[in-house]
Design a protein around this motif. Sequence first.
Motif, PDB file in Angstrom:
ATOM      1  N   ARG A 173      56.900  46.036  38.479  1.00 23.66           N
ATOM      2  CA  ARG A 173      57.727  45.090  37.723  1.00 23.66           C
ATOM      3  C   ARG A 173      57.735  43.706  38.363  1.00 23.66           C
ATOM      4  N   ASP A 174      57.475  43.634  39.678  1.00 23.66           N
ATOM      5  CA  ASP A 174      57.477  42.346  40.356  1.00 23.66           C
ATOM      6  C   ASP A 174      56.302  41.472  39.938  1.00 23.66           C
ATOM      7  N   ASP A 175      55.309  42.053  39.266  1.00 21.82           N
ATOM      8  CA  ASP A 175      54.151  41.299  38.790  1.00 21.82           C
ATOM      9  C   ASP A 175      54.328  40.811  37.348  1.00 21.82           C
ATOM     10  N   VAL A 176      55.465  41.122  36.723  1.00 23.82           N
ATOM     11  CA  VAL A 176      55.635  40.925  35.282  1.00 23.82           C
ATOM     12  C   VAL A 176      56.745  39.919  34.979  1.00 23.82           C
ATOM     13  N   LEU A 177      56.472  39.039  34.014  1.00 27.54           N
ATOM     14  CA  LEU A 177      57.480  38.140  33.453  1.00 27.54           C
ATOM     15  C   LEU A 177      57.640  38.473  31.980  1.00 27.54           C
ATOM     16  N   ILE A 178      58.862  38.556  31.499  1.00 31.26           N
ATOM     17  CA  ILE A 178      59.115  38.787  30.079  1.00 31.26           C
ATOM     18  C   ILE A 178      59.026  37.448  29.347  1.00 31.26           C
ATOM     19  N   THR A 179      58.297  37.424  28.234  1.00 30.84           N
ATOM     20  CA  THR A 179      58.060  36.203  27.479  1.00 30.84           C
ATOM     21  C   THR A 179      58.536  36.366  26.036  1.00 30.84           C
ATOM     22  N   ALA A 329      54.966  40.037  27.472  1.00 29.16           N
ATOM     23  CA  ALA A 329      54.920  40.048  28.934  1.00 29.16           C
ATOM     24  C   ALA A 329      53.687  39.320  29.439  1.00 29.16           C
ATOM     25  N   LEU A 330      53.855  38.657  30.562  1.00 28.37           N
ATOM     26  CA  LEU A 330      52.772  38.082  31.357  1.00 28.37           C
ATOM     27  C   LEU A 330      52.727  38.848  32.668  1.00 28.37           C
ATOM     28  N   ALA A 331      51.539  39.291  33.070  1.00 29.99           N
ATOM     29  CA  ALA A 331      51.404  39.992  34.344  1.00 29.99           C
ATOM     30  C   ALA A 331      50.324  39.314  35.171  1.00 29.99           C
ATOM     31  N   ALA A 332      50.635  39.053  36.429  1.00 32.73           N
ATOM     32  CA  ALA A 332      49.682  38.402  37.319  1.00 32.73           C
ATOM     33  C   ALA A 332      50.015  38.767  38.754  1.00 32.73           C
ATOM     34  N   ARG A 333      49.036  38.545  39.636  1.00 32.98           N
ATOM     35  CA  ARG A 333      49.242  38.856  41.046  1.00 32.98           C
ATOM     36  C   ARG A 333      48.777  37.671  41.878  1.00 32.98           C
ATOM     37  N   GLY A 334      49.514  37.376  42.934  1.00 28.64           N
ATOM     38  CA  GLY A 334      49.143  36.280  43.811  1.00 28.64           C
ATOM     39  C   GLY A 334      49.932  35.010  43.531  1.00 28.64           C
TER      40      GLY A 334
END
Length: 485
Positions: A173-179, A329-334
């Motif tokens: 969940r820490d990699d995800v933003l709700i849009t 949702a937007l998911a990204a890492r880094g």
Amino acid sequence: MHERSSVAELVSSLKSELDRYSPGGKLPSSRALVERFRVSPVTVSRAVAQLAAEGLVVTRPGSGAFRSESRAGVPEPGDTSWQEVSLSGDGGPEVVPRTVDASGVLVTLAAPPAGVVELNGGYLHPGLQPERALAAALARAGRRPGAWGRPPTDGLDELRAWFAREIGPAHTRDDVLITAGGQSALATALRALAPPGAPVLVESPTYPGMLAAARATGLRPVPVPVDADGVRPDLLEAAFRATGARVFVCQPLFQNPTGATLAAGRREQVVRAARAAGAFVVEDDFARRLVHHDAGPLPAPLAAHDPDGVVVHVRSLTKITSPSLRVGALAARGPVLERLRAIQVVDSFFVPRPLQEAALELVGSPAWERHLHAVAVELGARRTAMTAALGTRLPELALPHVPSGGGSLWLRLPGPAAEEPALVSAALRAGVAVAPGRPYHCAEPPAGHIRLSFAAVSGAAEIAEGVRRLRAAVDGLRATGRRTR
């Protein structure tokens, strides 16, 4: 005690006790938890829902909650340090005007005149939307404690966890933003990943809404051709070399408008080409839940096997539910995640909490899986009906690919591209609205095309009537000397 803190404490207590149960073992009943921890049934329900969203328990209606089977450990994070170079490379070409042409988007959003068969729609027909389940979910959501309060700017933890599990085990969940839906997520990603004036590689043809968002951001879309197996990796590599682009936007599953799915042998090539160029891949996974019943197993998202943070993943609940459930949702890492987060906060602060709560209620209800199954069966049947009707009445319109997901067909016209507007206009006069192909190309189209939706109509009878009217439009053009042979 405040309801939210009670939920957090109960979740913590239940987590500490999970090891007492073997995988598949049943947890105490809700009534037993209420009595033991002296909390309300609502608190128990929300605590169990959070454990389920995190994949720690599985709930079975009428049976209770059970400890999940053991899962493979989350892969070690890869090296995302390369992103610091890519994200800071803002010394691009001269800024281009941020012109906005929304015509290609409005074609699928505007309601046609009364009596016109809507073969140009971009959403499920109301008869396919889970209206009762949505109404029930919204009613339940409205009764949740704090449902009308301010949500976390990143989104509700439970909803972020649910989206993360949908993407794959490499994400949390820490990699995800709700849009606010997929379109908002795409616009945010484009603004975050490339400076104004920079090139952005796009599939050709591709979704007009993304092209409009790119141009509104001041980006220069550069086409990379798609065939029946998705984007061509050799041409993608060449485009990266020729343009210096640091972003490639794609729809690897049931691509809009062609319906193509990126072939297994090309998936790793695409990510590898982007990584070699120090570029990001924006993966628009809009159609994963629009799969047809006969599609077979689906490939995992590109983001599911991407430890280095090359892929920025976009998905939404809107297409499979209702145009008004704008939750994605937007998911990204880094490091890129912080830039995405900052842009989203500036643009919209947060997605309204009642919508997020309703989305949680919907995907956690027994009606959710029933809805997905019903849509899969119905979309497959409608695709077959439209394909058959076109083959019988309009065999001169080429159908290069019959998709196993999505809600439309992409047809090539037999005449020159210049004849496309005449056919679209003639079709509307004949009582059927079709989407022109030109807005799906960011450069000169190789031929004339139209896109026909089978998801936006009421069923097979309306599909047959729409194709009949389209046949009449083609015949009318012939009679007046226009070709479209």
